[in-house]
Design an enzyme around this catalytic site. Structure first.
Site: not given
Length: 245
Positions: A134, A207, A231
């Site tokens: 990420k 997310s 997330s």
């Protein structure tokens, strides 16, 4: 209300097993009602036969030749990586899972991993596995924007601990993955939202949206997300992969 024998079978009356049992029972009920799905771990072949884009998504994402992690050590790491990079190149215009792909650096790492194996040095189960992270994880010398265009030129001077540990464990870092703005709820309006590879009208999660999409589509053999309020859990559920918080 479920019959007593079903409640016992799925542990619905036991606080320790109620949540897990309820999920298993829900999956059973969905299948009984004709829902068909593929459950995958780490990476696989996501497609929904009921999707209006099923054929195009299947053509983009099917990885029938992709080996499991247990077989990777028997392959040439450079060949495994090149196959993965080819798949990213084909799908990125549609899925938009990545922000940055480390093509040259990843190929150098794959050559080093092959050399390690020839010399009898095996770093463990992550040796030679293409992993993506990420874009919240600091990567030395590579921009880390955290889903925020205002930080697109922020270049860390060091790797985050988790990136360093992945490298030390022999993983090949593929690149940085999309996420919502500041790892919160919504994607920045200037950033195209990653597309769920099961169906383009379905949420890809938040997310760690790029992490869920990339893993589900077989663009990596695993990915890193972060999770405070769901997330990792949301993208895993939305994209049909297993996530560990």
């Amino acid at each position: 209300a479920e019959p007593a024998h079903i409640r016992r079978l799925y542990g619905l009356d036991n606080p320790a097993t109620r949540e897990y049992g309820a999920r298993c029972l829900l999956a059973r009920r969905l299948v009984e009602r004709g829902v068909r799905f593929v459950q995958i771990f780490l990476s696989g072949q996501p497609w929904d036969t009921h999707s209006k884009n099923a054929e195009s998504l299947k053509g983009l994402c099917a990885r029938t030749d992709q080996p499991s992690a247990a077989l990777v050590r028997d392959l040439k790491q450079r060949g495994l990586l090149d196959d993965t990079l080819d798949h990213i190149r084909e799908t990125q215009p549609v899925l938009n899972a990545f922000i940055t792909v480390f093509v040259d650096e990843a190929r150098r790492d794959a050559e080093r991993r092959d050399a390690d194996l020839r010399a009898g040095r095996d770093r463990g189960w992550l040796h030679g596995l293409p992993i993506a992270v990420k874009d919240l994880c600091y990567t030395k010398g590579v921009a880390t924007a955290a889903g925020m265009p205002i930080h697109r030129n922020f270049i860390p001077a060091f790797n985050s601990t988790v990136v360093s540990r992945l490298r030390n464990a022999g993983a090949i870092l593929l690149g940085k993955l999309q996420l919502t703005e500041g790892a919160l709820v919504e994607h920045h309006p200037d950033i195209r939202v990653p597309v769920n590879p099961w169906r383009d009208t379905v949420w890809s999660g938040a997310s760690s949206s790029g992490s869920g999409v990339a893993t589900a589509a077989g663009l990596c053999y695993g990915s890193l997300g972060t999770d405070t309020g769901g997330s990792i859990r949301f993208p895993s559920a939305a994209n049909g992969v297993t996530g560990l918080k």
